[in-house]
Design a protein around this motif. Structure first.
Motif, PDB file in Angstrom:
ATOM      1  N   CYS A 228     -12.309 -11.992   5.950  1.00  0.00           N
ATOM      2  CA  CYS A 228     -13.321 -12.134   7.001  1.00  0.00           C
ATOM      3  C   CYS A 228     -13.555 -10.796   7.705  1.00  0.00           C
ATOM      4  N   PHE A 229     -12.479 -10.070   7.981  1.00  0.00           N
ATOM      5  CA  PHE A 229     -12.633  -8.746   8.589  1.00  0.00           C
ATOM      6  C   PHE A 229     -13.331  -7.786   7.631  1.00  0.00           C
ATOM      7  N   ALA A 230     -12.918  -7.830   6.355  1.00  0.00           N
ATOM      8  CA  ALA A 230     -13.533  -6.941   5.372  1.00  0.00           C
ATOM      9  C   ALA A 230     -15.023  -7.217   5.253  1.00  0.00           C
ATOM     10  N   ASP A 231     -15.393  -8.498   5.176  1.00  0.00           N
ATOM     11  CA  ASP A 231     -16.802  -8.862   5.045  1.00  0.00           C
ATOM     12  C   ASP A 231     -17.574  -8.615   6.329  1.00  0.00           C
ATOM     13  N   ALA A 232     -16.868  -8.499   7.444  1.00  0.00           N
ATOM     14  CA  ALA A 232     -17.520  -8.133   8.710  1.00  0.00           C
ATOM     15  C   ALA A 232     -17.814  -6.642   8.776  1.00  0.00           C
ATOM     16  N   GLY A 233     -17.327  -5.882   7.784  1.00  0.00           N
ATOM     17  CA  GLY A 233     -17.619  -4.453   7.717  1.00  0.00           C
ATOM     18  C   GLY A 233     -16.711  -3.571   8.543  1.00  0.00           C
ATOM     19  N   ILE A 234     -15.512  -4.041   8.862  1.00  0.00           N
ATOM     20  CA  ILE A 234     -14.613  -3.212   9.663  1.00  0.00           C
ATOM     21  C   ILE A 234     -14.374  -1.886   8.942  1.00  0.00           C
ATOM     22  N   PRO A 235     -14.406  -0.757   9.648  1.00  0.00           N
ATOM     23  CA  PRO A 235     -14.300   0.546   8.979  1.00  0.00           C
ATOM     24  C   PRO A 235     -13.029   0.687   8.151  1.00  0.00           C
ATOM     25  N   ALA A 236     -13.144   1.426   7.069  1.00  0.00           N
ATOM     26  CA  ALA A 236     -12.024   1.630   6.151  1.00  0.00           C
ATOM     27  C   ALA A 236     -10.819   2.199   6.886  1.00  0.00           C
ATOM     28  N   GLY A 237      -9.653   1.616   6.632  1.00  0.00           N
ATOM     29  CA  GLY A 237      -8.405   2.106   7.201  1.00  0.00           C
ATOM     30  C   GLY A 237      -8.029   1.513   8.536  1.00  0.00           C
ATOM     31  N   VAL A 238      -8.973   0.871   9.221  1.00  0.00           N
ATOM     32  CA  VAL A 238      -8.681   0.328  10.550  1.00  0.00           C
ATOM     33  C   VAL A 238      -7.727  -0.861  10.451  1.00  0.00           C
ATOM     34  N   LEU A 239      -7.937  -1.700   9.455  1.00  0.00           N
ATOM     35  CA  LEU A 239      -7.074  -2.858   9.244  1.00  0.00           C
ATOM     36  C   LEU A 239      -6.623  -2.863   7.795  1.00  0.00           C
ATOM     37  N   ASN A 240      -5.296  -2.869   7.597  1.00  0.00           N
ATOM     38  CA  ASN A 240      -4.716  -2.844   6.262  1.00  0.00           C
ATOM     39  C   ASN A 240      -3.725  -3.986   6.123  1.00  0.00           C
ATOM     40  N   MET A 241      -3.643  -4.579   4.936  1.00  0.00           N
ATOM     41  CA  MET A 241      -2.669  -5.629   4.670  1.00  0.00           C
ATOM     42  C   MET A 241      -1.869  -5.273   3.424  1.00  0.00           C
ATOM     43  N   VAL A 242      -0.546  -5.356   3.544  1.00  0.00           N
ATOM     44  CA  VAL A 242       0.353  -5.092   2.430  1.00  0.00           C
ATOM     45  C   VAL A 242       1.294  -6.293   2.318  1.00  0.00           C
ATOM     46  N   THR A 243       1.339  -6.917   1.157  1.00  0.00           N
ATOM     47  CA  THR A 243       2.208  -8.071   0.955  1.00  0.00           C
ATOM     48  C   THR A 243       3.447  -7.672   0.171  1.00  0.00           C
ATOM     49  N   GLY A 244       4.536  -8.396   0.389  1.00  0.00           N
ATOM     50  CA  GLY A 244       5.771  -8.095  -0.329  1.00  0.00           C
ATOM     51  C   GLY A 244       6.980  -8.579   0.424  1.00  0.00           C
ATOM     52  N   ARG A 245       8.129  -8.264  -0.084  1.00  0.00           N
ATOM     53  CA  ARG A 245       9.389  -8.722   0.485  1.00  0.00           C
ATOM     54  C   ARG A 245       9.668  -8.047   1.825  1.00  0.00           C
ATOM     55  N   GLY A 246      10.243  -8.830   2.737  1.00  0.00           N
ATOM     56  CA  GLY A 246      10.545  -8.302   4.063  1.00  0.00           C
ATOM     57  C   GLY A 246      11.538  -7.165   4.038  1.00  0.00           C
TER      58      GLY A 246
END
Length: 488
Positions: free
Chosen positions: A196-214
């Motif tokens: 939803c944030f990506a499709d809202a056009g939030i500028p590159a790098g402002v919000l990042n998501m990384v998935t993986g083990r804690g």
């Protein structure tokens, strides 16, 4: 390698405005706790290299994002809110499948995420400081607030929409950039929020998501020199480790951890109201809330009446597949969580508590491929028992009998935690005594313990938090620093 979001249930990291496969080329498959034959999706098993790329991207975009006006930043939050609202059924369905929350609750949580985004978008036009009289008649002195910079966000699986949003939205509106690590068990749902944030056009790098083990990504965020602040919700053990790591390198941290939340039912209580609120607060969401009712402290005069009504209603709870609209309580979120709850039930029996109802894993054609457990109620629970002291995170209620309110308050406070608590009474003096004496960050009168409004500060005392507060305008205390300005 940058990729488009796949249609085959594969979900990628979101770094610098692009969907990217992990450098490890490894993935994690998430199945539904309602039916393990249902594959919800596949997420990335990321490495420190992926985290470093996300942090570098957030740092690179920090200055440009900070220089936008609050109103300009708010526009992205409003747009993300509109998109999430349009996709509420899709996101709620994914949440119900991925972590087992009933479909009705999943829709409610997603709607709450929409409301949180709009609330914090409104913060973009609120005051950020104060004018302070100076002793110099020719000077102007005032305060303003500045963002921390790059903020790390670590979220749990039990609220895969609301908690990522209530941490990320204030971080963004106050001018920070974000690296988000959702719980692996709920990462597919969180990815849909990030879309939803990506499709809202939030500028590159402002919000990042990384998935993986804690142990890799979560600890890596705690140790990362480019992450200026870190906000975490999860277990006490992990939270303390995270806090120590951030503190050691001079960062700022915020921890929201466990609870062992009591409800006190006074002799003058509305018993039907208290019973319904106790069941809702303790058993809804399969007891998997940090604010869930765990201990039920009841005055002698009404104990038997309260107990009989409680047991009757608990036995009628409909347990089943989270997508079934008739389901009131879904499964435990994972096999590990189910086994944890079962182990606590066995401890309760071994230590002398009396099992009134429940306590078993459910079996049969509709249950055999999921992690279902019966709603469970013990009585004869004493304060030294494990089930009276440790967070279970399951649909287990411990009934405790007291003679007086003073005895009930002493019992309620005699744990390491202090997150939420409630009382049921019609006596204003008892209400005021409870409010004054209860050692908890959230106290509620004639309402269940598991409830907090998005515009109100939320956090705990004692071992439940790092003594900071989330949500409402209190969020800016963590996500910003005060700068005092003196102009001669």
């Amino acid at each position: 390698m940058a990729l488009q979001t796949a249609n085959a249930g594969i979900h990628y990291n979101f770094i610098n405005g692009e969907w990217c496969a992990s450098s490890s080329n490894q993935t994690i498959t998430n199945v539904s706790p309602s039916n393990t034959k249902d594959v919800v999706g596949v997420v990335q098993k990321s490495t420190l290299e992926d985290l470093n790329q996300a942090a570098a991207s957030a740092k690179e975009s920090e200055k440009a994002w900070r220089k936008l006006t609050g109103n300009e930043r708010a526009a992205f939050l409003y747009k993300a809110a509109d998109l999430l609202e349009d996709r509420i059924d899709e996101v709620a369905n994914c949440m119900a499948r991925e972590m087992g929350k009933s479909l009705g609750e999943s829709k409610g949580e997603t709607a709450r995420g929409v409301a949180i985004l709009r609330y914090y978008a409104g913060e973009g036009l609120r005051e950020v400081g104060d004018v302070i009289p100076s002793t110099d008649p020719d000077a102007l002195m005032f305060t303003t607030r500045v963002p921390l910079g790059v903020v790390g966000v670590i979220t749990p699986w039990n609220f895969p929409v609301a908690i990522p949003i209530w941490k990320t939205a204030p971080a963004l509106i106050y001018g920070n950039t974000v690296v988000l690590k959702p719980a692996t068990e709920a990462a597919v749902t969180c990815a849909k929020v990030i879309e939803c944030f990506a499709d809202a056009g939030i500028p590159a790098g402002v919000l990042n998501m990384v998935t993986g083990r804690g142990a890799v990504i979560g600890q890596g965020m705690a140790d990362h020199s480019d992450i200026n602040g870190l906000t975490f919700t999860g277990s006490n053990q992990v939270g303390k480790q995270i806090g120590q790591s951030v503190l050691a390198r001079g960062g700022k941290y915020q921890l929201e951890m466990g609870g062992k939340n009591p409800v006190i039912v006074a002799s003058d209580a509305d018993i039907d109201l208290a019973v319904d609120a106790t069941i809702s607060g303790g058993i809804r969401s399969t007891g998997q809330k940090c604010t869930a009712t765990s201990r039920v402290i009841i005055q002698n005069e009404i104990y038997e009446q309260f107990k009989d009504k409680l047991i009757q209603k608990v036995k009628n709870i409909k347990v089943g597949d989270s997508l079934d609209e008739e389901t009131w309580m879904g499964p435990s979120a994972s096999e590990g969580q189910l086994n944890t709850v079962l182990s606590y039930i066995e401890k309760g029996k071994r230590e002398g508590a009396f099992l009134l109802t429940g306590g078993e894993r459910l079996s049969g054609p509709e249950y055999d491929h999921g992690f279902y457990i019966e709603p469970t109620v013990f009585e004869g629970v004493t304060n030294e028992m494990t089930i009276a002291q440790e967070e279970i995170f399951g649909p287990v209620l411990a009934l405790m009998k007291v003679d007086t309110l003073e005895e009930g308050l002493k019992l309620a406070n005699d744990v390491d935690y202090g997150l939420s608590a409630s009382i049921f009474t019609k006596d204003i003096r008892k209400m005021l005594e409870f409010i004054e004496e209860m050692e908890a960050g959230l106290v509620r009168v004639n309402a269940e313990s598991a409830g907090v409004e998005l515009q109100a500060p939320f956090g705990g005392m004692k071992q439940s938090s790092s003594h900071s507060r989330e949500q409402g305008q209190a969020a800016k205390e963590f996500f910003t620093s005060i700068k005092t300005v003196f102009i001669k």
